[in-house]
Design an enzyme around this catalytic site. Structure first.
Site, PDB file in Angstrom:
ATOM      1  N   CYS A  82       0.795  -1.235   0.000  1.00 60.33           N
ATOM      2  CA  CYS A  82       0.000   0.000   0.000  1.00 60.33           C
ATOM      3  C   CYS A  82       0.826   1.283   0.000  1.00 60.33           C
ATOM      4  O   CYS A  82       0.397   2.295  -0.530  1.00 60.33           O
ATOM      5  CB  CYS A  82      -1.019   0.003   1.135  1.00 60.33           C
ATOM      6  SG  CYS A  82      -0.295   0.006   2.774  1.00 60.33           S
ATOM      7  N   CYS A  91      -3.604  -2.419  -0.795  1.00 61.02           N
ATOM      8  CA  CYS A  91      -2.590  -3.400  -0.427  1.00 61.02           C
ATOM      9  C   CYS A  91      -2.482  -4.529  -1.453  1.00 61.02           C
ATOM     10  O   CYS A  91      -1.736  -5.487  -1.246  1.00 61.02           O
ATOM     11  CB  CYS A  91      -2.897  -3.987   0.949  1.00 61.02           C
ATOM     12  SG  CYS A  91      -3.090  -2.726   2.227  1.00 61.02           S
ATOM     13  N   LYS A  93      -6.038  -8.564  11.506  1.00 61.29           N
ATOM     14  CA  LYS A  93      -5.843  -7.130  11.306  1.00 61.29           C
ATOM     15  C   LYS A  93      -7.189  -6.527  10.907  1.00 61.29           C
ATOM     16  O   LYS A  93      -7.782  -6.918   9.901  1.00 61.29           O
ATOM     17  CB  LYS A  93      -4.805  -6.895  10.204  1.00 61.29           C
ATOM     18  CG  LYS A  93      -4.626  -5.421   9.879  1.00 61.29           C
ATOM     19  CD  LYS A  93      -3.513  -5.183   8.886  1.00 61.29           C
ATOM     20  CE  LYS A  93      -3.413  -3.712   8.545  1.00 61.29           C
ATOM     21  NZ  LYS A  93      -2.364  -3.430   7.568  1.00 61.29           N
ATOM     22  N   ARG A 102      -1.324   6.448   8.161  1.00 60.86           N
ATOM     23  CA  ARG A 102      -1.501   6.675   6.719  1.00 60.86           C
ATOM     24  C   ARG A 102      -0.966   8.039   6.318  1.00 60.86           C
ATOM     25  O   ARG A 102      -0.498   8.225   5.201  1.00 60.86           O
ATOM     26  CB  ARG A 102      -2.964   6.486   6.341  1.00 60.86           C
ATOM     27  CG  ARG A 102      -3.339   5.017   6.467  1.00 60.86           C
ATOM     28  CD  ARG A 102      -4.732   4.717   5.993  1.00 60.86           C
ATOM     29  NE  ARG A 102      -5.084   3.344   6.361  1.00 60.86           N
ATOM     30  CZ  ARG A 102      -6.301   2.855   6.300  1.00 60.86           C
ATOM     31  NH1 ARG A 102      -7.298   3.614   5.872  1.00 60.86           N
ATOM     32  NH2 ARG A 102      -6.534   1.602   6.663  1.00 60.86           N
ATOM     33  N   ARG A 138     -10.495  -0.315   2.991  1.00 65.89           N
ATOM     34  CA  ARG A 138      -9.827  -1.614   3.051  1.00 65.89           C
ATOM     35  C   ARG A 138     -10.744  -2.720   3.587  1.00 65.89           C
ATOM     36  O   ARG A 138     -10.273  -3.776   3.992  1.00 65.89           O
ATOM     37  CB  ARG A 138      -8.590  -1.521   3.943  1.00 65.89           C
ATOM     38  CG  ARG A 138      -7.550  -0.501   3.507  1.00 65.89           C
ATOM     39  CD  ARG A 138      -6.157  -0.941   3.922  1.00 65.89           C
ATOM     40  NE  ARG A 138      -5.215   0.166   4.041  1.00 65.89           N
ATOM     41  CZ  ARG A 138      -4.672   0.805   3.004  1.00 65.89           C
ATOM     42  NH1 ARG A 138      -4.998   0.489   1.778  1.00 65.89           N
ATOM     43  NH2 ARG A 138      -3.802   1.780   3.219  1.00 65.89           N
ATOM     44  N   GLU A 157      -8.919 -16.819  11.053  1.00 60.59           N
ATOM     45  CA  GLU A 157      -7.781 -16.185  10.378  1.00 60.59           C
ATOM     46  C   GLU A 157      -6.458 -16.680  10.962  1.00 60.59           C
ATOM     47  O   GLU A 157      -5.523 -16.985  10.228  1.00 60.59           O
ATOM     48  CB  GLU A 157      -7.859 -14.653  10.522  1.00 60.59           C
ATOM     49  CG  GLU A 157      -8.773 -13.965   9.533  1.00 60.59           C
ATOM     50  CD  GLU A 157      -8.132 -13.825   8.151  1.00 60.59           C
ATOM     51  OE1 GLU A 157      -7.048 -14.371   7.923  1.00 60.59           O
ATOM     52  OE2 GLU A 157      -8.742 -13.163   7.290  1.00 60.59           O
ATOM     53  N   LYS A 214      -4.123  -6.685  15.624  1.00 56.05           N
ATOM     54  CA  LYS A 214      -3.890  -5.267  15.352  1.00 56.05           C
ATOM     55  C   LYS A 214      -5.199  -4.582  15.018  1.00 56.05           C
ATOM     56  O   LYS A 214      -5.937  -5.121  14.201  1.00 56.05           O
ATOM     57  CB  LYS A 214      -2.928  -5.179  14.166  1.00 56.05           C
ATOM     58  CG  LYS A 214      -2.671  -3.776  13.692  1.00 56.05           C
ATOM     59  CD  LYS A 214      -1.801  -3.814  12.473  1.00 56.05           C
ATOM     60  CE  LYS A 214      -1.736  -2.396  11.916  1.00 56.05           C
ATOM     61  NZ  LYS A 214      -1.105  -2.348  10.654  1.00 56.05           N
ATOM     62  N   SER A 218      -0.841   3.542  15.419  1.00 52.20           N
ATOM     63  CA  SER A 218      -0.594   4.981  15.419  1.00 52.20           C
ATOM     64  C   SER A 218      -1.689   5.770  16.145  1.00 52.20           C
ATOM     65  O   SER A 218      -1.399   6.718  16.870  1.00 52.20           O
ATOM     66  CB  SER A 218      -0.452   5.475  13.979  1.00 52.20           C
ATOM     67  OG  SER A 218      -1.592   5.115  13.217  1.00 52.20           O
ATOM     68  N   TYR A 243       5.094   2.612  19.199  1.00 53.23           N
ATOM     69  CA  TYR A 243       5.871   3.825  18.938  1.00 53.23           C
ATOM     70  C   TYR A 243       6.425   4.402  20.237  1.00 53.23           C
ATOM     71  O   TYR A 243       7.261   5.291  20.214  1.00 53.23           O
ATOM     72  CB  TYR A 243       4.989   4.855  18.210  1.00 53.23           C
ATOM     73  CG  TYR A 243       4.424   4.300  16.914  1.00 53.23           C
ATOM     74  CD1 TYR A 243       5.217   4.278  15.766  1.00 53.23           C
ATOM     75  CD2 TYR A 243       3.142   3.768  16.840  1.00 53.23           C
ATOM     76  CE1 TYR A 243       4.728   3.743  14.585  1.00 53.23           C
ATOM     77  CE2 TYR A 243       2.639   3.225  15.659  1.00 53.23           C
ATOM     78  CZ  TYR A 243       3.437   3.217  14.536  1.00 53.23           C
ATOM     79  OH  TYR A 243       2.958   2.682  13.370  1.00 53.23           O
TER      80      TYR A 243
HETATM   81  C1  PBG Z   1       0.042  -1.419   5.857  1.00 57.66           C
HETATM   82  C2  PBG Z   1      -0.015  -1.130   7.307  1.00 57.66           C
HETATM   83  C3  PBG Z   1      -0.847  -0.252   8.014  1.00 57.66           C
HETATM   84  C4  PBG Z   1      -0.399  -0.248   9.334  1.00 57.66           C
HETATM   85  C5  PBG Z   1       0.659  -1.151   9.399  1.00 57.66           C
HETATM   86  N1  PBG Z   1       0.863  -1.705   8.145  1.00 57.66           N
HETATM   87  C6  PBG Z   1      -1.914   0.647   7.563  1.00 57.66           C
HETATM   88  C7  PBG Z   1      -3.127   0.141   6.928  1.00 57.66           C
HETATM   89  O1  PBG Z   1      -3.431  -1.053   6.893  1.00 57.66           O
HETATM   90  O2  PBG Z   1      -3.835   1.003   6.399  1.00 57.66           O
HETATM   91  C8  PBG Z   1      -0.943   0.591  10.446  1.00 57.66           C
HETATM   92  C9  PBG Z   1       0.008   0.857  11.577  1.00 57.66           C
HETATM   93  C10 PBG Z   1      -0.398   1.954  12.493  1.00 57.66           C
HETATM   94  O3  PBG Z   1      -1.480   2.558  12.379  1.00 57.66           O
HETATM   95  O4  PBG Z   1       0.409   2.237  13.394  1.00 57.66           O
HETATM   96  N2  PBG Z   1      -0.925  -2.249   5.353  1.00 57.66           N
END
Ligand code: PBG
Length: 327
Positions: free
Chosen positions: A122, A130, A195, A205, A217, A233, A248, A274, A313
């Site tokens: 992505c 992705c 996820k 993003r 997504r 999954e 996640k 994030s 982080y």
């Molecule tokens: C990529 C990806 C994402 C994150 C980790 N790998 C973003 C998404 O799926 O849009 C998010 C990590 C975060 O928010 O800290 N596919």
């Protein structure tokens, strides 16, 4: 009946007793530190929605990794921003792509740090999805080959572990097969197994410039309402050869973390994403809560739920507090 024999407050009175009966401890050993890499030199560009986090050119990345390793953080998770995006995300699997260069540089200079790479398209695709897009749809099987090529190219560059985050069906199997064929049977896969399609990825993003240019997504990431599906999954990824499974985001999905830990005998990683970071930082900045305590409490909760590895982080902040005996 006498006055209750068991008085829970007895064990809460003294800090020393509290320390002895504490059930969950955060350790620097559990931490994985995500970092964003960009082309260029001397670049250390602040990410607006993630105060304290930066887009780093490779030379700055090396400094950051050295710093993390010196604090005892065992692993970093690398995300790359390419020079150019195209529909098939070519830089993701280019030999001289940003991640491939970054991995070589970090492995050369900081050998005692695990380098884990996010495997996804992505950040590299012009449409920001992705997977491969055909007729306005995100195609599963044509994506697998590109994902597997990306993983192999990361490992060829020296990555210690790969972490596929695309959520295409069958990608763990495809990566395992490709790695084995390329003579990397020993390289582990940490699968983003459960996820979710989450609003908490918003700041990421911005950081990784990976917002989808159309749609969302939800056709590949999971519905936040589901946890039985998360078990399916995870089971699939385990069958396909995942070595570590991931949930996640973390905080809104602690029940899923606990369930995965209980039902599967594998190491579980939880990605405190994030948006979780941004919430705590922002409220701390505004003086609405005690940022340091909120951070420790949130990460302790993730550990208590059953996570073996916490991707955060806050890794350096937490490592510092642990060293000072304050977490
Ligand atoms: C990529 C990806 C994402 C994150 C980790 N790998 C973003 C998404 O799926 O849009 C998010 C990590 C975060 O928010 O800290 N596919």
């Amino acid at each position: 009946m006498p006055y209750p024999v068991y008085r829970p407050r007895r064990l809460r009175e003294s800090p020393l007793v509290r320390r002895m009966v504490r059930e969950t401890r955060l350790s620097v050993d559990d931490l994985m530190y995500p970092l964003f890499v960009v082309h260029g030199r001397g670049v250390r560009e602040a990410i607006g929605s993630m105060p304290g986090q930066f887009r780093l050119s490779i030379d700055e990345l090396q400094k950051e990794c050295k710093d993390a390793a010196s604090m005892g953080i065992p692993a970093v998770l690398l995300f790359g921003l390419p020079q150019e995006k195209d529909p098939r995300g070519s830089e993701a699997y280019a030999e001289d792509g940003i991640i491939q260069q970054a991995v070589r540089a970090v492995k050369e200079t900081i050998p005692d740090l695990l380098v884990v790479t996010d495997v996804c398209l992505c950040e590299y695709t012009s449409h920001g999805h992705c997977g491969v897009v055909e007729d306005g749809r995100i195609k599963n099987d044509p994506t697998l080959d590109l994902i597997a090529r990306t993983a192999v190219s990361h490992v060829e560059a020296g990555a210690d572990m790969v972490a596929p985050s695309d959520m295409m069906d069958g990608r763990v199997g495809a990566i395992r097969e490709a790695l084995d064929e390329a003579s990397y049977p020993e390289t582990p896969i940490m699968a983003y197994s459960a996820k979710y399609a989450s609003a908490f990825y918003g700041p990421f993003r911005e950081a990784a410039d990976s917002t989808p240019q159309f749609g969302d997504r939800r056709s590949y990431q999971m519905d936040p309402a589901n946890s039985v599906e998360a078990m399916r999954e995870v089971a699939l990824d385990v069958d396909e050869g995942a070595d570590i499974v991931m949930v996640k985001p973390a905080l809104p999905y602690l029940d899923v973390v606990a369930r995965v830990k209980g039902e599967f005998g594998l190491p579980v990683a939880a990605y405190s994403v994030s948006g979780e970071y941004a919430m705590i930082r922002a409220a701390g900045h505004l003086g609405w809560l005690d940022e340091e305590r909120a951070m420790v409490e949130a990460l302790t909760g993730i550990r208590r739920a059953g996570a073996d590895i916490i991707i955060t982080y806050f890794a350096k902040d937490l490592a510092r507090l642990i060293e000072q005996g304050r977490a």
